[in-house]
Design a protein around this motif. Structure first.
Motif, PDB file in Angstrom:
ATOM      1  N   LEU A   4      61.251  67.272  51.578  1.00  0.00           N
ATOM      2  CA  LEU A   4      61.123  66.972  50.150  1.00  0.00           C
ATOM      3  C   LEU A   4      60.203  65.782  49.951  1.00  0.00           C
ATOM      4  O   LEU A   4      59.951  65.017  50.882  1.00  0.00           O
ATOM      5  N   THR A   5      59.718  65.617  48.721  1.00  0.00           N
ATOM      6  CA  THR A   5      58.872  64.480  48.375  1.00  0.00           C
ATOM      7  C   THR A   5      59.656  63.537  47.477  1.00  0.00           C
ATOM      8  O   THR A   5      60.073  63.919  46.385  1.00  0.00           O
ATOM      9  N   LYS A   6      59.867  62.322  47.967  1.00  0.00           N
ATOM     10  CA  LYS A   6      60.586  61.328  47.182  1.00  0.00           C
ATOM     11  C   LYS A   6      59.712  60.849  46.026  1.00  0.00           C
ATOM     12  O   LYS A   6      58.508  61.097  45.996  1.00  0.00           O
ATOM     13  N   ILE A   7      60.295  60.164  45.069  1.00  0.00           N
ATOM     14  CA  ILE A   7      59.595  59.677  43.886  1.00  0.00           C
ATOM     15  C   ILE A   7      58.395  58.799  44.258  1.00  0.00           C
ATOM     16  O   ILE A   7      57.361  58.836  43.606  1.00  0.00           O
ATOM     17  N   ASN A   8      58.502  58.031  45.346  1.00  0.00           N
ATOM     18  CA  ASN A   8      57.417  57.144  45.772  1.00  0.00           C
ATOM     19  C   ASN A   8      56.387  57.860  46.658  1.00  0.00           C
ATOM     20  O   ASN A   8      55.570  57.214  47.307  1.00  0.00           O
ATOM     21  N   ASN A   9      56.457  59.185  46.710  1.00  0.00           N
ATOM     22  CA  ASN A   9      55.558  60.057  47.473  1.00  0.00           C
ATOM     23  C   ASN A   9      55.822  60.080  48.971  1.00  0.00           C
ATOM     24  O   ASN A   9      55.101  60.756  49.702  1.00  0.00           O
ATOM     25  N   ASP A  10      56.826  59.373  49.461  1.00  0.00           N
ATOM     26  CA  ASP A  10      57.211  59.488  50.864  1.00  0.00           C
ATOM     27  C   ASP A  10      57.849  60.856  51.069  1.00  0.00           C
ATOM     28  O   ASP A  10      58.501  61.390  50.168  1.00  0.00           O
ATOM     29  N   ARG A  11      57.651  61.415  52.251  1.00  0.00           N
ATOM     30  CA  ARG A  11      58.275  62.696  52.582  1.00  0.00           C
ATOM     31  C   ARG A  11      59.560  62.415  53.347  1.00  0.00           C
ATOM     32  O   ARG A  11      59.650  61.466  54.121  1.00  0.00           O
ATOM     33  N   ILE A  12      60.576  63.238  53.101  1.00  0.00           N
ATOM     34  CA  ILE A  12      61.862  63.097  53.777  1.00  0.00           C
ATOM     35  C   ILE A  12      62.351  64.489  54.164  1.00  0.00           C
ATOM     36  O   ILE A  12      62.204  65.442  53.404  1.00  0.00           O
ATOM     37  N   THR A  13      62.903  64.592  55.365  1.00  0.00           N
ATOM     38  CA  THR A  13      63.462  65.857  55.827  1.00  0.00           C
ATOM     39  C   THR A  13      64.980  65.714  55.840  1.00  0.00           C
ATOM     40  O   THR A  13      65.523  64.752  56.390  1.00  0.00           O
ATOM     41  N   VAL A  14      65.639  66.671  55.206  1.00  0.00           N
ATOM     42  CA  VAL A  14      67.086  66.611  54.996  1.00  0.00           C
ATOM     43  C   VAL A  14      67.722  67.879  55.560  1.00  0.00           C
ATOM     44  O   VAL A  14      67.168  68.976  55.420  1.00  0.00           O
ATOM     45  N   ASN A  15      68.884  67.734  56.155  1.00  0.00           N
ATOM     46  CA  ASN A  15      69.649  68.898  56.580  1.00  0.00           C
ATOM     47  C   ASN A  15      70.309  69.474  55.317  1.00  0.00           C
ATOM     48  O   ASN A  15      71.189  68.848  54.730  1.00  0.00           O
ATOM     49  N   ALA A  16      69.863  70.648  54.907  1.00  0.00           N
ATOM     50  CA  ALA A  16      70.304  71.242  53.638  1.00  0.00           C
ATOM     51  C   ALA A  16      71.802  71.533  53.613  1.00  0.00           C
ATOM     52  O   ALA A  16      72.384  71.660  52.529  1.00  0.00           O
TER      53      ALA A  16
END
Length: 72
Positions: A4-16
């Protein structure tokens, strides 16, 4: 895992699997099972589609549908 793309444009990978709730406030807010919140630029529909695709990839999509069908 979904990316996903956080509000500050950093990308984060999450276990759904740890996603409890997805809401739009208008920013998309994801609440995890530990009650931590993530704010992302992806729309609620995009996140839901990513979660469904992830469940299909790991073989949980049919199980989730069957469990959901039993609660009707």
């Amino acid at each position: 895992m979904i990316t996903l793309t956080k509000i500050n444009n950093d990308r984060i990978t999450v276990n759904a699997i740890y996603i409890e709730r997805i809401e739009s406030f208008p920013d998309t807010t994801i609440t995890l099972t530990n009650q931590k919140k993530l704010f992302v630029k992806d729309t609620e529909e995009e996140v839901k589609e990513m979660v469904i695709q992830f469940y299909k990839e790991i073989g949980l999509h049919q199980v989730q549908r069957e469990v959901g069908d039993q609660t009707k």
